[in-house]
Design a protein around this motif. Structure first.
Motif, short mmCIF file in Angstrom:
data_model
loop_
_atom_site.label_atom_id
_atom_site.label_comp_id
_atom_site.label_asym_id
_atom_site.label_seq_id
_atom_site.Cartn_x
_atom_site.Cartn_y
_atom_site.Cartn_z
N ARG A 35 -1.86 7.02 -8.91
CA ARG A 35 -2.60 5.23 -9.31
C ARG A 35 -1.19 5.24 -10.53
O ARG A 35 -1.65 2.94 -10.04
CB ARG A 35 -4.09 5.86 -9.92
CG ARG A 35 -4.72 6.07 -8.52
CD ARG A 35 -6.28 5.90 -8.77
NE ARG A 35 -6.40 6.61 -10.35
CZ ARG A 35 -7.78 7.62 -10.42
NH1 ARG A 35 -8.00 7.86 -9.52
NH2 ARG A 35 -7.67 7.82 -11.92
N ASN A 39 0.10 1.42 -9.63
CA ASN A 39 0.27 0.48 -11.11
C ASN A 39 1.07 -0.31 -11.38
O ASN A 39 1.58 -1.42 -11.34
CB ASN A 39 -0.98 0.86 -12.15
CG ASN A 39 -2.34 0.82 -11.72
OD1 ASN A 39 -3.04 1.09 -10.70
ND2 ASN A 39 -3.14 2.00 -13.07
N GLN A 42 2.58 -2.15 -8.86
CA GLN A 42 2.05 -3.29 -8.56
C GLN A 42 0.96 -3.76 -7.09
O GLN A 42 1.52 -4.72 -6.21
CB GLN A 42 2.16 -4.86 -9.31
CG GLN A 42 2.30 -4.58 -10.67
CD GLN A 42 2.55 -5.92 -10.89
OE1 GLN A 42 3.40 -7.37 -10.03
NE2 GLN A 42 1.86 -6.28 -12.42
N GLU A 252 -1.01 -0.23 -17.81
CA GLU A 252 -0.71 0.52 -15.53
C GLU A 252 -1.44 2.37 -16.54
O GLU A 252 -1.58 2.75 -15.42
CB GLU A 252 0.80 0.63 -15.39
CG GLU A 252 0.88 -0.28 -15.16
CD GLU A 252 1.28 -1.08 -16.75
OE1 GLU A 252 1.80 -0.79 -17.74
OE2 GLU A 252 2.81 -2.27 -16.27
N GLU A 256 -6.00 4.50 -16.43
CA GLU A 256 -6.33 5.56 -15.41
C GLU A 256 -7.04 6.72 -16.23
O GLU A 256 -6.72 7.83 -15.32
CB GLU A 256 -5.02 6.09 -14.36
CG GLU A 256 -4.00 5.00 -14.23
CD GLU A 256 -5.89 4.24 -12.78
OE1 GLU A 256 -6.46 5.13 -12.55
OE2 GLU A 256 -5.43 3.18 -12.37
#
Ligand SMILES: N[C@@H](CCC(=O)N[C@@H](CS)C(=O)NCC(=O)O)C(=O)O
Length: 287
Positions: A35, A39, A42, A252, A256
């Motif tokens: 993830r 991120n 993007q 970013e 998570e």
């Protein structure tokens, strides 16, 4: 690269899917890794959460797309990819808008990621003992029976030894528990690896070169998990600790690794019990 062969896949509907689909679990370190890369790039993707606590990863539907019963799994335009390090390497090649593997360093990155992946069961040992309390039998017998029976058990069209490694891990955990000896071995492996990373980070801002790579992403999630286990990163590996704190400033990354309050509370309660019994990670592993 672990792209599944069509013969490995029983859940055939995914072969028709378009776009980027990620099967993942919020707090799984390997899922966090993928993830964060998404991120940074993007990219838009469709989320499919697999609840590991409820053993959804052992359901026939999921074993039909990931014969190892692990998260994450990436489905991209009908291709099915497993193994987080292979997934992030693939994402870097398919979405080169932000490059996270510098040209010419592909082999070196793959080699270093293999070393990181080799420590995954060590991370699991420490996680199951030193985050929230997981009970004596983290994978109940019935769930394991389902796991053994489900899926093709093949990867790349060949019988997959990794599935047996998973079964062995959970059966040993149920019969012996995650012992002090296992904790000592796993902690010592991490200490050696982090000592090496610390030496590198005393010389340069990132693990491989002067810029962020997927290696930084992969180790960030490991260090995050070790901190949750109360591994003394700051005391033993100060350069790693500084590097981690800087990455954590980036949204970013930070997004998570958020820990929900009820999980934080369960971890703190486990640590309090362990402190009272003299059984913290620091005490058991002599860190
Ligand atoms: N080498 C694999 C390891 C994947 C793995 O072990 N994932 C964990 C979560 S981090 C999992 O799915 N565990 C299954 C379970 O807890 O039942 C990868 O990098 O993708």
């Amino acid at each position: 690269m672990v792209q599944l062969a069509t013969s490995d896949i029983q859940t055939r509907e995914v072969l028709e899917w378009k776009g980027l689909h990620l099967f993942h679990f919020k707090s799984s370190s390997c899922s966090q890794k993928t993830r964060i890369v998404l991120n940074l790039k993007q990219e838009k993707w469709t989320s499919h959460e697999i609840n590991l606590g409820a053993q959804e990863n052992f359901e026939p539907w999921y074993l039909g797309i990931n014969p190892r019963g692990l998260v994450p799994t990436l489905v991209i335009d009908g291709e099915v990819h497993i193994e987080s390090n292979d997934i992030i390497t693939l994402l870097d090649a398919r979405f080169p808008n932000v490059k996270l593997i510098p040209a010419g360093l592909e082999t070196r990155v793959a080699e270093l990621l293999r070393h990181e992946d080799d420590l995954h069961l060590d991370l699991r040992t420490l996680t199951f003992r030193f985050t929230q309390f997981r009970g004596k039998e983290p994978k109940p017998k019935a769930a394991l029976t389902k796991y053994k029976k489900g899926g093709t058990g093949t990867v790349g069209g060949k019988p997959d030894p990794d599935k047996q490694r998973e079964i062995d891990f959970w059966e040993r955990a149920a019969s012996e528990g995650l012992t002090d000896a296992a904790v000592r071995t796993s902690a010592a492996r991490f200490k050696a690896a982090l000592n090496e990373l610390d030496r590198t980070l005393q010389q340069q801002p990132f693990l491989l070169v002067g810029e962020l790579t997927i290696l930084d992403v992969a180790w960030f999630v490991y260090v995050n998990r070790l901190l949750m286990c109360d591994y003394p990163v700051r005391r033993l590996h100060p350069a790693v600790s500084k590097w981690f704190d800087k990455l954590l400033e980036r949204p970013e990354f930070a997004a998570e690794v958020v820990v929900p309050p009820h999980v934080r509370q369960a971890i703190d309660e486990n640590h309090d019990r362990q402190k009272a019994a003299g059984e913290t990670l620091i005490e058991i592993a002599g860190l």
